[in-house]
Structure formats: C-alpha cells, structure tokens
Design a protein around this motif. Structure first.
Motif, mmCIF file in Angstrom:
data_model
loop_
_atom_site.group_PDB
_atom_site.id
_atom_site.type_symbol
_atom_site.label_atom_id
_atom_site.label_comp_id
_atom_site.label_asym_id
_atom_site.label_seq_id
_atom_site.Cartn_x
_atom_site.Cartn_y
_atom_site.Cartn_z
ATOM 1 N N ARG A 340 -15.565 -14.421 -27.161
ATOM 2 C CA ARG A 340 -16.896 -15.034 -27.275
ATOM 3 C C ARG A 340 -16.770 -16.376 -27.986
ATOM 4 O O ARG A 340 -16.024 -16.525 -28.944
ATOM 5 N N PHE A 341 -17.489 -17.369 -27.479
ATOM 6 C CA PHE A 341 -17.622 -18.644 -28.197
ATOM 7 C C PHE A 341 -19.105 -18.882 -28.460
ATOM 8 O O PHE A 341 -19.946 -18.813 -27.568
ATOM 9 N N THR A 342 -19.426 -19.122 -29.729
ATOM 10 C CA THR A 342 -20.814 -19.253 -30.163
ATOM 11 C C THR A 342 -21.050 -20.647 -30.716
ATOM 12 O O THR A 342 -20.417 -21.031 -31.698
ATOM 13 N N PRO A 343 -21.921 -21.439 -30.115
ATOM 14 C CA PRO A 343 -22.223 -22.760 -30.663
ATOM 15 C C PRO A 343 -22.885 -22.640 -32.037
ATOM 16 O O PRO A 343 -23.640 -21.704 -32.302
ATOM 17 N N GLY A 344 -22.571 -23.583 -32.913
ATOM 18 C CA GLY A 344 -23.183 -23.592 -34.228
ATOM 19 C C GLY A 344 -22.353 -22.831 -35.244
ATOM 20 O O GLY A 344 -21.151 -22.614 -35.065
ATOM 21 N N PRO A 345 -22.967 -22.403 -36.349
ATOM 22 C CA PRO A 345 -22.236 -21.722 -37.424
ATOM 23 C C PRO A 345 -21.749 -20.359 -36.974
ATOM 24 O O PRO A 345 -22.188 -19.822 -35.949
ATOM 25 N N PRO A 346 -20.852 -19.732 -37.730
ATOM 26 C CA PRO A 346 -20.350 -18.404 -37.362
ATOM 27 C C PRO A 346 -21.477 -17.389 -37.315
ATOM 28 O O PRO A 346 -22.495 -17.534 -37.998
ATOM 29 N N PRO A 347 -21.343 -16.325 -36.488
ATOM 30 C CA PRO A 347 -22.359 -15.278 -36.441
ATOM 31 C C PRO A 347 -22.535 -14.641 -37.820
ATOM 32 O O PRO A 347 -21.584 -14.486 -38.580
ATOM 33 N N GLY A 348 -23.764 -14.297 -38.142
ATOM 34 C CA GLY A 348 -24.059 -13.696 -39.432
ATOM 35 C C GLY A 348 -23.605 -12.262 -39.504
ATOM 36 O O GLY A 348 -23.068 -11.699 -38.561
ATOM 37 N N PRO A 349 -23.833 -11.608 -40.658
ATOM 38 C CA PRO A 349 -23.401 -10.217 -40.830
ATOM 39 C C PRO A 349 -23.996 -9.270 -39.812
ATOM 40 O O PRO A 349 -23.420 -8.259 -39.494
ATOM 41 N N GLY A 350 -25.175 -9.633 -39.277
ATOM 42 C CA GLY A 350 -25.804 -8.722 -38.316
ATOM 43 C C GLY A 350 -25.183 -8.770 -36.948
ATOM 44 O O GLY A 350 -25.504 -7.941 -36.107
ATOM 45 N N ALA A 351 -24.299 -9.785 -36.691
ATOM 46 C CA ALA A 351 -23.660 -9.866 -35.377
ATOM 47 C C ALA A 351 -22.512 -8.884 -35.328
ATOM 48 O O ALA A 351 -21.448 -9.117 -35.846
ATOM 49 N N ASN A 352 -22.731 -7.742 -34.732
ATOM 50 C CA ASN A 352 -21.740 -6.656 -34.758
ATOM 51 C C ASN A 352 -20.955 -6.554 -33.468
ATOM 52 O O ASN A 352 -20.344 -5.543 -33.186
ATOM 53 N N GLY A 353 -20.961 -7.626 -32.679
ATOM 54 C CA GLY A 353 -20.163 -7.570 -31.465
ATOM 55 C C GLY A 353 -20.890 -6.983 -30.290
ATOM 56 O O GLY A 353 -20.286 -6.591 -29.313
#
Length: 540
Positions: A340-353
C-alpha cells in the motif's frame, strides 16, 4: 568284498560331484562381478545379432544427433518456443542444467574411475555401426546419462513435456547398445547417474511443487466446479484472440465478460456484484485492479494469467488456466498481502491494515498529491527513479519494435540521459537513482531477484540505489547484491513501512507496471492477508 564302481568318481567307494565346465569355473572364480560381466556380454550379443525392424534407419542417426548434447539443446529450444507459459521455459532450462551436471560428472569422474574397453564390433552389422567410433572408455555411457538427465529434469517441471521427451531419451540410450559402442550395463549406469543429476539439481533449485505455499491457507473459499457462480472479466488487450473461448471451454458454467482497458473498472464492479467469486484474465496491471475490487467487495479472486510477465500469478504458483480451474473445483485458496502507498503522513494507529482499495489504473489510478487521498495498492512492486521512466519509454516504443526491443532501447535511453531524483527517505535527504519496494521479499534465483516464496510475510523488500556517477554499474551491483546488503552505492533492507517525502511535483512512480504522477509525500506499508485468491494446494 569289492566296492561298486561309480561313474565319474575320483576314487572307488568315495561320493563326489560333477566338475564344472571351464566357463562356469571362470565365473565362479571371479564371483558376482564375473557373473554380471558374462550376462552383460550375452545381452549385448543378443541385441547385436537380433534384427530390429525399422531401427536401422533411425537409431544410428538418433545416436549421432545426441553427440555433444546437440539433440537436447535443440529439444530445449523447441520446448521454449512451442510451449505455452513459463512452465515450459522452466522445464527446458532445468533439463539443460541437469544435462550439464551429468556431463560434468561423467567426464571428470565416471570415465576416469572405470577404464572399460569398448565392445568388439564383430557381431554388430556394418549398417548399424557409427561412422566415427568413440575413443573414450566405455563405462558409463555419457549419451545415456545426458538423455536421462535432460528427460528427468524436464519431467520434474512438466509432466506433459516429460512424457514426450522420455521415449526419445530411451531410444538414445538403447541406440548406444544397438550401434555397438556400449554394453547394457554402461547404459544402465549412465541412466542412473543422469537421473541422479536431475534430482541433485532439484535439491539446489527446488521445483515449484516443492516450494512452500506462498500464502496462508483459506478453508472458507467457495468451491465452484466448472465455474458455477464465477464471473470472469477478460482484458481484450491481454493474451490471444481465443482467450475468452478457452475460458468458456474450461469453465462452461462461468459468466465470461470481454472488454477493453477503458471499461475494465466498470465491468469488474458489475462482475463483483453478480458473482460469488471474481475472475480476471490479464496481466499484472489488470489483476491489480481486480484485486482492489475483490478486497472491497470481500470476494475471493480467481487469476488467469494473460499478460507479458504475469509476475503475481507465477509467484502465486498459478501458471495455466488448468491450475486455476483445479483450485476453483476444490475451493482451494490462500490469503496474501497487499502493498500500500498512502499519500500524506503515515497512517494513524487506527489504520490496522484493512483499508479499502480505491479505484484507478490498477485499483487506485493516480495517487494524487493532497493529504487524505485514498491509498493505492500494489501486488508486486513499487518504484521511484529510473524505472518509471524506463516503463514509460518502453510502452511508447513497444507497438513499433516489440516489447523486448523496446525495453532494451528504453534502458539505454534512461541510463544515458537520466538524472537522479531528490527525496527524503526515512527522514534522510539523498539523491537516488532508484527506490524499489517489493510486496514480499524477493529471493534471488541466479544473480538477480527472481521470485517471492511468501506473499504473506508482512515485509517490504526495499532496495535503494544512491545517486552518483555510472548509474548502470550501480544498478547492476544492487541487483547482484541480494535482498540484504549495504554499500556506498546501494542498500537493501526488509521493512514494514517506508516514509518518503520531498518529491518534486511531476515525479513519476510505477507500481505493477503502471506509471502515474507521485504525491510529494507518501508512506509505503502492507495490508496483511487482505486478498483471498484461488490457488491449488498441489502444483503439477
């Protein structure tokens, strides 16, 4: 009182046995070796004196054709050209590698260990004899070893090609006795050594059926015999004109939809609403788009490789339509990761895949440059630097000169005119010729990254080639170094996430063969076991 005379007795009144004849006495004196040699010569004489209908015009020519392995090199070329898919090419390559090992062992050890004279040709009809008699020792037969090694190596990769090659290999082995240049035991020993060489090569480089499953097994995938409940979308730009007909014959109960590249996204969405499972025929870019839809809809994916390279399907172990059909019939599937590539800052703690793939060229079109944009996904690789430029130039030239020629021209152009890009990677600014991230660790097969053994390892295979002079040499050094290395010109690590920022607007990035504008900041990570895909448990 006189003792009765016993015929053949040495002394009257003493019980004796008959004396053995001279041949039997010689064999008994030599033990088992003498007995084997006796039967070896008798069998050779039987073959030499017997008439074999139809063999005289064929076997001597076949025996000569196998000199120096020429017959097998030609057969390997034929398998490569006529065979469909990477399995045929791999079978040809394994056959040649096994032949090379067998020849090396025979010529360096075998011939020098047992210096046995060649058979006498008195009993062999002149029409069968070879024009040029071999001058090496007789044991073991190098021709038989090469034939067995090649045929066994091919069969270990492809049973179909192995069944076709085996009768030719057996004929070559028999021809060595028929033409009078070897005893039967020479041939049998050569056959055993050749087969052993093929199995030794398999221990060094395992065949696909001996590799571990590339994903986590799934028990809940629906079994769809003959394609019942499956909707397959066929990219008309992939494969041949009869691809859809091939699928309809193999899966008569499946719904097969043909469309062009522009209609793929809509057709895949519609197919996902109608079917119990989603099928796709195409290359890596098409499969990427189908994977995004399958994950979003919670459906298993049936992959039918139809592109130029088919990296994902081949790493999965799916190489033919039959492979996927067997998996569908038995409900056999595995879970694999998505890059996965996500524009912007890294995914937060709630991003569990468990993110939802967006729509796009391959499931996420352009990543965009604004923060909060939807993530994109890759099944195989993501890259920045010279590779996106190479892909763009190759795609421009391939309709005119062909894919491989266009790739060579693109590589020359990029290495001559390319410039390193500037980026901040993991908080450190540096010039880069290439940043490569693989969805899973690529294991080297030979000098370059070849395939992935585990598509659910949770890791990114990250390789960076630093900026500087001589980009071609730097890229070659990075390819030769392997998945874990570090030097002044390149570095390779296995990471769970990579943070990239500071890219100039208009910088290109590539993923699964697609080239799109990159965001200025993005994060690469993995979605663990996000995709369920059909794959047979036992590969053939």
């Amino acid at each position: 009182m006189s003792t009765p005379y016993t015929p053949g007795a040495a002394f009257p009144g003493r019980r004796t046995t008959a004396r053995p004849g001279p041949v039997a006495a010689a064999l008994l004196g030599q033990g088992a070796a003498g007995l084997l040699s006796h039967w070896d010569r008798r069998l050779f004489h039987t073959v030499a004196t017997r008439r074999w209908p139809g063999a005289e015009p064929v076997l001597p020519r076949l025996s000569r054709a196998a000199n120096h392995g020429l017959l097998w090199f030609g057969t390997a070329a034929g398998i490569t050209v006529l065979g469909r898919g990477v399995r045929s090419r791999r079978a040809a390559l394994r056959g040649v590698a096994s032949l090379a090992v067998a020849s090396a062992v025979i010529n360096t050890v075998g011939k020098r260990s047992v210096r046995r004279a060649r058979p006498l040709l008195d009993a062999v009809p002149a029409i069968r004899r070879l024009e040029r008699q071999p001058f090496t020792t007789s044991f073991p037969s190098g021709h038989a070893a090469s034939a067995a090694a090649f045929a066994t190596g091919v069969a270990l990769e492809s049973r179909g090609w192995g069944a076709l090659v085996a009768p030719v290999a057996a004929s070559v082995a028999f021809s060595r006795v028929y033409t009078g240049v070897h005893y039967p035991s020479d041939v049998l020993a050569g056959l055993a050594l050749g087969a052993g060489a093929a199995f030794a090569v398999r221990e060094l480089v395992p065949t696909r059926d001996r590799l571990p499953s590339p994903g986590r097994a799934v028990a809940a995938a629906p079994a769809l015999p003959r394609g019942e409940g499956l909707v397959v979308v066929v990219n008309q730009r992939s494969g041949s004109a009869d691809s859809a007909a091939l699928l309809r014959d193999a899966l008569p109960l499946a719904e097969v939809v043909e469309c062009g590249p522009r209609e793929l996204a809509g057709e895949l969405e519609g197919a996902a609403r109608r079917g119990r499972a989603l099928g796709v025929f195409g290359g890596d870019g098409t499969i990427n788009l189908a994977a995004a839809v399958a994950v979003e809809r919670g459906l298993p994916l049936a992959v039918f490789p139809g592109g130029t390279f088919n990296h994902f399907a081949y790493d999965l172990g799916v190489e033919t339509v039959d492979d996927t059909c067997r998996a569908l019939a038995g409900g056999e599937a595995v879970r694999v990761d998505l890059g996965r590539f996500t524009p912007g800052p890294p995914p937060g703690p709630g991003a569990n895949g468990s993110g939802t793939p967006g729509s796009g060229t391959n499931g996420s079109r352009s990543a965009g440059s604004s923060r909060g944009a939807r993530p994109g996904y890759f099944l195989n690789t993501f890259s920045l630097g010279v590779y996106p430029d190479l892909v763009r130039i190759r795609e421009r030239w391939s309709p005119r000169v062909g894919g491989w020629s266009a790739g060579v021209l693109a590589a020359v152009r990029v290495l001559r005119d390319g410039r390193p890009l500037e980026a901040v990677v993991q908080g450190r600014r540096r010039p880069l010729w290439l940043l490569f991230a693989g969805n899973g660790v690529y294991r080297p097969v030979g000098p370059t990254p070849g395939h992935r053994e585990d598509l659910a390892d949770g890791l990114l295979d990250v390789r960076v080639v630093h900026g500087g002079r001589w980009p071609g040499l730097r890229l070659l050094a990075a390819a030769l170094a392997g998945p874990l290395s570090r030097s002044p010109v390149h570095a390779a690590e296995q990471l769970r996430a990579v943070r990239i920022s500071g890219l100039r607007p208009g910088t290109a990035m590539a993923y699964d063969g697609e080239v799109v504008p990159a965001p200025t900041d993005l994060t690469l990570d993995k979605v663990r076991e996000a995709l369920t895909v059909y794959r047979p448990r036992n590969l053939r």
